[in-house]
Design a protein around this motif. Structure first.
Motif, short mmCIF file in Angstrom:
data_model
loop_
_atom_site.label_atom_id
_atom_site.label_comp_id
_atom_site.label_asym_id
_atom_site.label_seq_id
_atom_site.Cartn_x
_atom_site.Cartn_y
_atom_site.Cartn_z
N LEU A 216 -4.17 -0.30 -5.80
CA LEU A 216 -3.60 -1.40 -6.58
C LEU A 216 -2.08 -1.28 -6.69
CD1 LEU A 216 -6.20 -1.85 -9.46
CD2 LEU A 216 -5.78 -3.38 -7.52
N VAL A 217 -1.58 -0.07 -6.80
CA VAL A 217 -0.12 0.11 -6.85
C VAL A 217 0.51 -0.33 -5.53
CG1 VAL A 217 1.72 1.85 -6.96
CG2 VAL A 217 -0.16 1.91 -8.62
N THR A 218 -0.16 -0.09 -4.43
CA THR A 218 0.33 -0.57 -3.13
C THR A 218 0.43 -2.09 -3.12
OG1 THR A 218 -0.56 1.34 -1.93
CG2 THR A 218 -0.19 -0.66 -0.65
N VAL A 219 -0.56 -2.75 -3.70
CA VAL A 219 -0.50 -4.22 -3.83
C VAL A 219 0.63 -4.62 -4.77
CG1 VAL A 219 -1.75 -6.26 -4.64
CG2 VAL A 219 -2.96 -4.49 -3.35
N GLY A 220 0.75 -3.93 -5.89
CA GLY A 220 1.79 -4.25 -6.87
C GLY A 220 3.19 -4.12 -6.32
N ARG A 221 3.39 -3.20 -5.41
CA ARG A 221 4.71 -3.03 -4.77
C ARG A 221 4.99 -4.11 -3.73
NH1 ARG A 221 3.81 3.31 -4.43
NH2 ARG A 221 5.25 4.03 -6.05
N GLY A 222 3.98 -4.91 -3.40
CA GLY A 222 4.16 -5.96 -2.40
C GLY A 222 3.95 -5.50 -0.98
N GLU A 223 3.39 -4.30 -0.81
CA GLU A 223 3.18 -3.77 0.53
C GLU A 223 1.92 -4.31 1.19
OE1 GLU A 223 3.26 0.45 0.09
OE2 GLU A 223 5.25 0.48 -0.81
N ARG A 224 0.97 -4.76 0.37
CA ARG A 224 -0.26 -5.35 0.90
C ARG A 224 -0.61 -6.58 0.06
NH1 ARG A 224 -2.87 -2.09 4.75
NH2 ARG A 224 -4.03 -4.02 5.10
N GLY A 225 -1.49 -7.43 0.59
CA GLY A 225 -1.82 -8.69 -0.06
C GLY A 225 -3.00 -8.59 -1.00
N ASP A 226 -3.40 -9.75 -1.54
CA ASP A 226 -4.46 -9.82 -2.54
C ASP A 226 -5.82 -9.37 -2.01
OD1 ASP A 226 -2.46 -10.89 -4.02
OD2 ASP A 226 -3.44 -12.83 -4.39
N ASP A 227 -6.02 -9.41 -0.70
CA ASP A 227 -7.32 -9.07 -0.12
C ASP A 227 -7.43 -7.59 0.25
OD1 ASP A 227 -5.47 -9.18 1.87
OD2 ASP A 227 -6.66 -10.43 3.24
N TYR A 228 -6.43 -6.78 -0.14
CA TYR A 228 -6.38 -5.39 0.29
C TYR A 228 -7.56 -4.57 -0.22
CZ TYR A 228 -4.42 -0.70 1.12
OH TYR A 228 -4.21 0.59 1.53
N LEU A 229 -7.90 -4.73 -1.50
CA LEU A 229 -9.01 -3.95 -2.06
C LEU A 229 -10.34 -4.34 -1.42
CD1 LEU A 229 -8.66 -1.81 -4.42
CD2 LEU A 229 -6.72 -3.33 -4.09
N ALA A 230 -10.53 -5.62 -1.15
CA ALA A 230 -11.75 -6.07 -0.48
C ALA A 230 -11.84 -5.49 0.92
CB ALA A 230 -11.79 -7.60 -0.43
N GLU A 231 -10.70 -5.42 1.62
CA GLU A 231 -10.69 -4.84 2.97
C GLU A 231 -11.06 -3.36 2.94
OE1 GLU A 231 -6.80 -5.57 4.41
OE2 GLU A 231 -7.09 -7.72 4.71
N LEU A 232 -10.50 -2.63 1.97
CA LEU A 232 -10.79 -1.21 1.87
C LEU A 232 -12.26 -0.97 1.55
CD1 LEU A 232 -7.72 0.26 -0.07
CD2 LEU A 232 -8.16 0.27 2.40
N MET A 233 -12.80 -1.76 0.65
CA MET A 233 -14.20 -1.58 0.26
C MET A 233 -15.12 -1.84 1.45
SD MET A 233 -16.12 -2.90 -3.16
CE MET A 233 -15.82 -4.64 -2.83
N ALA A 234 -14.78 -2.82 2.29
CA ALA A 234 -15.60 -3.14 3.45
C ALA A 234 -15.61 -2.02 4.48
CB ALA A 234 -15.11 -4.45 4.09
N LEU A 235 -14.55 -1.21 4.51
CA LEU A 235 -14.47 -0.11 5.47
C LEU A 235 -15.50 0.99 5.18
CD1 LEU A 235 -10.60 0.30 5.75
CD2 LEU A 235 -12.13 -0.72 7.44
#
Length: 306
Positions: A216-235
């Motif tokens: 979430l901090v990676t998202v908060g810094r603007g390095e990844r988008g809103d779908d980042y957590l969903a992408e990680l979970m799918a992995l």
């Protein structure tokens, strides 16, 4: 609701007892007892043993990792001797180190179990988001010098709500038999320079919350988008996921039980957030088989199939 009341010093408590415990986890390997390192369980059992003049074994509502804090850890134990409410609270606190304290004690039926009767656990992760490093808060908040977009963090986190396979957020050494967990809610809020990630679920995997916070901090810094957590979970692969956030920002703030047990209600911690005025038990639990089973209610057939 008042926090102040007199402790009974006349009536000895008998039968199983539940206790509310608060601790700063900085100096401990976690809650669970380990021979090679200091633990919160070890400190509690030593203090209880001195009050009881006999060995006492405690059971907790949940384990916490090394360095993680708690404001409402619930334990239970079967006292070998009767003692009054005041004797248990004051006596145990007199024998505990300054970074662990008992908040209350209450008689409960023998069928109560702090772990197996818990309906949910709630944590708060606190980030101090400012350019300069913290001083007074350094032991109970994580510092992030980069500005965080909390609204983006909150949006990204919603992909985790519900029952999922959290393998991507599970530590390599996790001993759980299954990576599936039910996240009741996860919210990200800003209160001035404090960013709070508030999360509740039926249970959590080893390092699960800290791994979620790292992403979430990676998202908060603007390095990844809103779908980042969903992408990680799918992995479903921890090796392909993000960093683990530091332990010092994580606080175990509540363990929820059916109201019939009559456990005391307290304001949610940590005290950095006491001004929010939120009390335990305000959030509704999901309508799911596990919650109904632990309440002691029959589970209907269509629920069993889900």
């Amino acid at each position: 609701m008042t926090l102040f009341r007199s402790l009974d010093d006349h009536l000895p408590l008998t039968g199983r007892l539940a206790m509310g415990v608060e601790y700063d986890g900085s100096a401990y390997c976690g809650f669970q007892f380990l021979k090679q390192a200091p633990s919160v369980q070890g400190a509690l059992e030593k203090a209880l043993g001195r009050v009881a003049s006999q060995a006492v074994r405690v059971h907790s509502s949940g384990r916490t990792d090394s360095g993680v804090h708690a404001t409402r850890q619930i334990i239970h134990f079967d006292p070998p001797v009767p003692r009054t409410e005041k004797a248990w609270v004051f006596g145990v606190n007199a024998n505990l180190p300054r970074d662990v304290a008992v908040r209350w004690v209450k008689s409960v039926p023998d069928s109560f179990h702090s772990r197996f009767k818990a309906l949910a656990r709630r944590y708060r992760y606190v980030i101090l988001n400012q350019p300069s490093r913290p001083v007074l808060e350094r032991a109970n908040a994580t510092w992030c010098r980069d500005p965080l977009d909390t609204e983006a963090m909150h949006r990204a986190a919603q992909a985790l709500v519900g029952e999922h396979d959290f393998s991507s957020f599970r530590a390599a050494g996790c001993q759980s038999k299954t990576p599936w967990r039910h996240l009741h809610f996860i919210e990200v809020h800003r209160h001035g320079q404090l960013v709070v990630i508030d999360v509740q679920g039926n249970a959590f995997l080893h390092h699960m919350i800290r791994n979620i916070v790292g992403a979430l901090v990676t998202v908060g810094r603007g390095e990844r988008g809103d779908d980042y957590l969903a992408e990680l979970m799918a992995l479903k692969n921890r090796r392909l996921a993000d960093v683990t956030a530091p332990a010092c920002g994580l606080h175990f703030v509540d363990s929820l039980y059916d109201e019939s047990w009559g456990l005391p209600r307290e304001p949610l911690g940590p005290n950095l957030l006491a001004f929010l005025g939120e009390w335990t038990g305000e959030r509704p639990l999901p309508d799911c088989p596990m919650v109904e089973f632990r309440r002691g209610r029959p589970v209907v057939a269509d629920q069993e199939a889900t």
